[in-house]
Motif scaffolding. Sequence first.
Motif, PDB file in Angstrom:
ATOM      1  N   UNK A  12       0.800  -1.239   0.000  1.00  0.00           N
ATOM      2  CA  UNK A  12       0.000   0.000   0.000  1.00  0.00           C
ATOM      3  C   UNK A  12       0.826   1.278   0.000  1.00  0.00           C
ATOM      4  N   UNK A  13       2.145   1.164   0.148  1.00  0.00           N
ATOM      5  CA  UNK A  13       2.974   2.370   0.042  1.00  0.00           C
ATOM      6  C   UNK A  13       3.345   2.661  -1.412  1.00  0.00           C
ATOM      7  N   UNK A  14       2.916   1.783  -2.357  1.00  0.00           N
ATOM      8  CA  UNK A  14       3.301   1.939  -3.765  1.00  0.00           C
ATOM      9  C   UNK A  14       2.320   2.804  -4.546  1.00  0.00           C
ATOM     10  N   UNK A  15       2.852   3.677  -5.391  1.00  0.00           N
ATOM     11  CA  UNK A  15       2.068   4.441  -6.366  1.00  0.00           C
ATOM     12  C   UNK A  15       2.865   4.458  -7.670  1.00  0.00           C
ATOM     13  N   UNK A  16       2.227   4.828  -8.804  1.00  0.00           N
ATOM     14  CA  UNK A  16       3.017   4.926 -10.045  1.00  0.00           C
ATOM     15  C   UNK A  16       4.167   5.921  -9.856  1.00  0.00           C
ATOM     16  N   UNK A  17       5.311   5.624 -10.452  1.00  0.00           N
ATOM     17  CA  UNK A  17       6.508   6.427 -10.205  1.00  0.00           C
ATOM     18  C   UNK A  17       6.283   7.915 -10.485  1.00  0.00           C
ATOM     19  N   UNK A  18       6.756   8.730  -9.565  1.00  0.00           N
ATOM     20  CA  UNK A  18       6.653  10.186  -9.691  1.00  0.00           C
ATOM     21  C   UNK A  18       7.947  10.794  -9.170  1.00  0.00           C
ATOM     22  N   UNK A  19       8.130  12.091  -9.432  1.00  0.00           N
ATOM     23  CA  UNK A  19       9.379  12.741  -9.033  1.00  0.00           C
ATOM     24  C   UNK A  19       9.285  13.217  -7.595  1.00  0.00           C
ATOM     25  N   UNK A  20      10.363  12.961  -6.851  1.00  0.00           N
ATOM     26  CA  UNK A  20      10.422  13.352  -5.443  1.00  0.00           C
ATOM     27  C   UNK A  20      10.955  14.778  -5.296  1.00  0.00           C
ATOM     28  N   UNK A  21      10.436  15.471  -4.288  1.00  0.00           N
ATOM     29  CA  UNK A  21      11.038  16.727  -3.864  1.00  0.00           C
ATOM     30  C   UNK A  21      12.179  16.380  -2.914  1.00  0.00           C
ATOM     31  N   UNK A  22      13.266  17.167  -2.950  1.00  0.00           N
ATOM     32  CA  UNK A  22      14.300  17.002  -1.932  1.00  0.00           C
ATOM     33  C   UNK A  22      13.647  17.356  -0.599  1.00  0.00           C
ATOM     34  N   UNK A  23      13.752  16.467   0.375  1.00  0.00           N
ATOM     35  CA  UNK A  23      13.141  16.713   1.684  1.00  0.00           C
ATOM     36  C   UNK A  23      11.826  15.988   1.881  1.00  0.00           C
ATOM     37  N   UNK A  24      11.380  15.271   0.842  1.00  0.00           N
ATOM     38  CA  UNK A  24      10.103  14.587   0.992  1.00  0.00           C
ATOM     39  C   UNK A  24      10.277  13.350   1.881  1.00  0.00           C
ATOM     40  N   UNK A  25       9.261  13.053   2.678  1.00  0.00           N
ATOM     41  CA  UNK A  25       9.340  11.912   3.602  1.00  0.00           C
ATOM     42  C   UNK A  25       8.547  10.748   3.005  1.00  0.00           C
ATOM     43  N   UNK A  26       9.287   9.860   2.371  1.00  0.00           N
ATOM     44  CA  UNK A  26       8.740   8.647   1.729  1.00  0.00           C
ATOM     45  C   UNK A  26       8.406   7.579   2.720  1.00  0.00           C
ATOM     46  N   UNK A  27       7.424   6.775   2.432  1.00  0.00           N
ATOM     47  CA  UNK A  27       7.292   5.501   3.147  1.00  0.00           C
ATOM     48  C   UNK A  27       7.662   4.391   2.186  1.00  0.00           C
ATOM     49  N   UNK A  28       8.884   3.861   2.324  1.00  0.00           N
ATOM     50  CA  UNK A  28       9.302   2.741   1.486  1.00  0.00           C
ATOM     51  C   UNK A  28       8.917   1.494   2.254  1.00  0.00           C
ATOM     52  N   UNK A  29       7.756   0.952   1.879  1.00  0.00           N
ATOM     53  CA  UNK A  29       7.194  -0.079   2.722  1.00  0.00           C
ATOM     54  C   UNK A  29       6.737   0.609   3.999  1.00  0.00           C
ATOM     55  N   UNK A  30       7.235   0.147   5.137  1.00  0.00           N
ATOM     56  CA  UNK A  30       6.774   0.711   6.406  1.00  0.00           C
ATOM     57  C   UNK A  30       7.718   1.768   6.973  1.00  0.00           C
ATOM     58  N   UNK A  31       8.896   1.926   6.364  1.00  0.00           N
ATOM     59  CA  UNK A  31       9.907   2.809   6.965  1.00  0.00           C
ATOM     60  C   UNK A  31       9.978   4.161   6.270  1.00  0.00           C
ATOM     61  N   UNK A  32       9.848   5.258   7.044  1.00  0.00           N
ATOM     62  CA  UNK A  32      10.000   6.564   6.407  1.00  0.00           C
ATOM     63  C   UNK A  32      11.465   6.848   6.066  1.00  0.00           C
ATOM     64  N   UNK A  33      11.679   7.403   4.886  1.00  0.00           N
ATOM     65  CA  UNK A  33      13.016   7.835   4.478  1.00  0.00           C
ATOM     66  C   UNK A  33      12.891   9.265   3.938  1.00  0.00           C
ATOM     67  N   UNK A  34      13.701  10.159   4.464  1.00  0.00           N
ATOM     68  CA  UNK A  34      13.705  11.530   3.945  1.00  0.00           C
ATOM     69  C   UNK A  34      14.675  11.578   2.766  1.00  0.00           C
ATOM     70  N   UNK A  35      14.181  11.977   1.597  1.00  0.00           N
ATOM     71  CA  UNK A  35      15.044  12.082   0.417  1.00  0.00           C
ATOM     72  C   UNK A  35      15.952  13.298   0.597  1.00  0.00           C
TER      73      UNK A  35
END
Lengths: 320, 338
Positions: free
Chosen positions: A239-262
Amino acid sequence: MIEVINAGLFTTVQDSPGRVGYWNVGIPPSGPMDALAFRIANKLVSNGDHEAGLEITASGPALKFLSDATVALAGAKLQGTINGKGVPWWETLYVEKGTVLSLGAVQGPGWRSYLAVGGGIDVPDYLGSKSTFPQGHFGGYEGRSLVKGDVIHINERIAELHRQWKSAAAIIPRYETEWEVGVIPGPHAAPDFFTPADVEMFYSTQWRVHYNSNRLGYRLEGPKPHFARKHGGEGGRHPSNVPDYAYAIGTVNFTGDMPIIVTVDGPSLGGFVSLATVTTSELWKIGQAKPHDFISFRRLTVEEAIEQLSRQEQLLQSLA
Amino acid sequence: MGKLGSRRRLHVRAKEGCSDAIAAIIQEKPGQPKVVYRLSGDAYLLVEYGEMTLDLDLRFRVHSLEQSIKDIPVEGVLETVPGVCSLLIKYNGLQLPLGRLLDTLKSIEKSLPPIQEVEVPSRVIHLPVAFHDRWTLEAIAKYIQSVRAEAPYLPDNVQFVARCNGLESIEQVISYLQATQHLVIGLGDVYLGAPCAVPLDPRYRLVVPKYNPARMYTPEGGVGVGGSYICIYPMESPGGYQLVGRTLSIWDTWRTAPAFAEAPWLLRLFDRIQFESTSEDELLSAREAMLSGSYTLRIEEETFSVKEYKKFLDSVRDEAETFRARQKRAAKQWTKGY
């Protein structure tokens, strides 16, 4: 010229704002993780923002100046000596040929330090920037972090012109081990992607910085979200997956269950939802957060964030 | 672990969370796909079309918007980065307030051409591939040794692609990968001009789950399939796509080869990649020749017309349905508990 007697843990040449304009082909901007301290250091030696300096992580290098130079240190305070004496931080320093600046481990809060040299560090531009992107083996000093024996060229003639002493005492940012970071909600939020409880959890948690955090991204340890969807639709199974899009620097992703700040060397495209994005004027805090520090997020509106950014720019201008 | 709720905190109602992240919405109407303007910090806006699906129509709408922003151009807009159905716009909020950017984008939306009329320059690029090659098998072996010993996609990724798509053999996967061109719809996925490309012929559109967890190592030039995309790895890197082969370098930092005369990346948006099977030895020679400047890539300059493509899709509709049904049955069986 500067001779690297000891390289420190991870020392790279960076400039600000870095290699911008190539995010659309997946070339990251790189540049300083803490652009605020970097820019202050440059201002202390009367450089423009774009002049290249050194980013030092956690533990510093030992450098021998082979010519006279004006330098300034900013960011996390490191143990160290200059010609056997204590090293002043956040102020202009005039060093004579033969001087040895020996920097050790970080003291107290903060994780990255910056050394600016009057006139800037002279390495070739790659795609318009001197910033190092080690994963791509380009930019900076031969596309890599410094190693013992490297000799760094500096724009010496320009350095001669700037011997005016300055201090950034009035605007030194506060470093902590528990960081409160301003974010703007989105691009993905509740109720489409996250449950209301997930959002509540995100803003009320003190996230712990994972040891495997670096210039590509900052991993955060904490509770797991539940997500509003069962799966990621056409983006993928999770459920953390969406069609690929461009990230902002500083965006807080959920890669699976873990947040990662780009962060500045991060990937431009990906297919993970992002609950919030760090504001421009607060991104420096991520660069100063060290593994096992805590980060909590405070939501701001775009208007508030722009107001803060404007104030920060005015402070920086006051140093010029 | 993080300390939950250990500090004073703004209490947030979830309803607000929704409206906070979305700056504006344009509802779908004839000739106008749905647009969601998503906040992405104070320096970026993410413009998303449709219902988050891989729909080439939406990708061409993204392209029209991007072109239009470049053509005007909009003062204060610094960069644009297309995704599968969205465009990230980087802007200077000190110079261009969000409200004004939104007004400009909404007005541009009214002037965009109907998707059916979109035509874009599109090169056909022939890339030699050593399928099921020793370099990618070596990467898989490393993964088995250091990350995960057992998974449905181990020990052979190509075999897994075959099973998931109802194909009989490795050879059949290799022939499917050559039976369709792959349209480049994104660059830099992940890093340095890496293409995100989709098979244009739905009769040969392979779909396969990605690694979990990701590999730590992928050889430069590796060709992978993940979801319904293919990618080529521009540098040695971690990765999550199922590895099916290895091709030429698509990134050349110092631009020594003629194919890189214009930029260090080889591929452009809307290029069509045509894979051609070759042996490991021939690939090695081609890779060396490319670096020394003696290899000539076969490239045909063409255009891609959405209208023509729709006609083609109509002509193969039944066969595509048959394949999709077989694929679905196989996926159900082989990705159970994945």
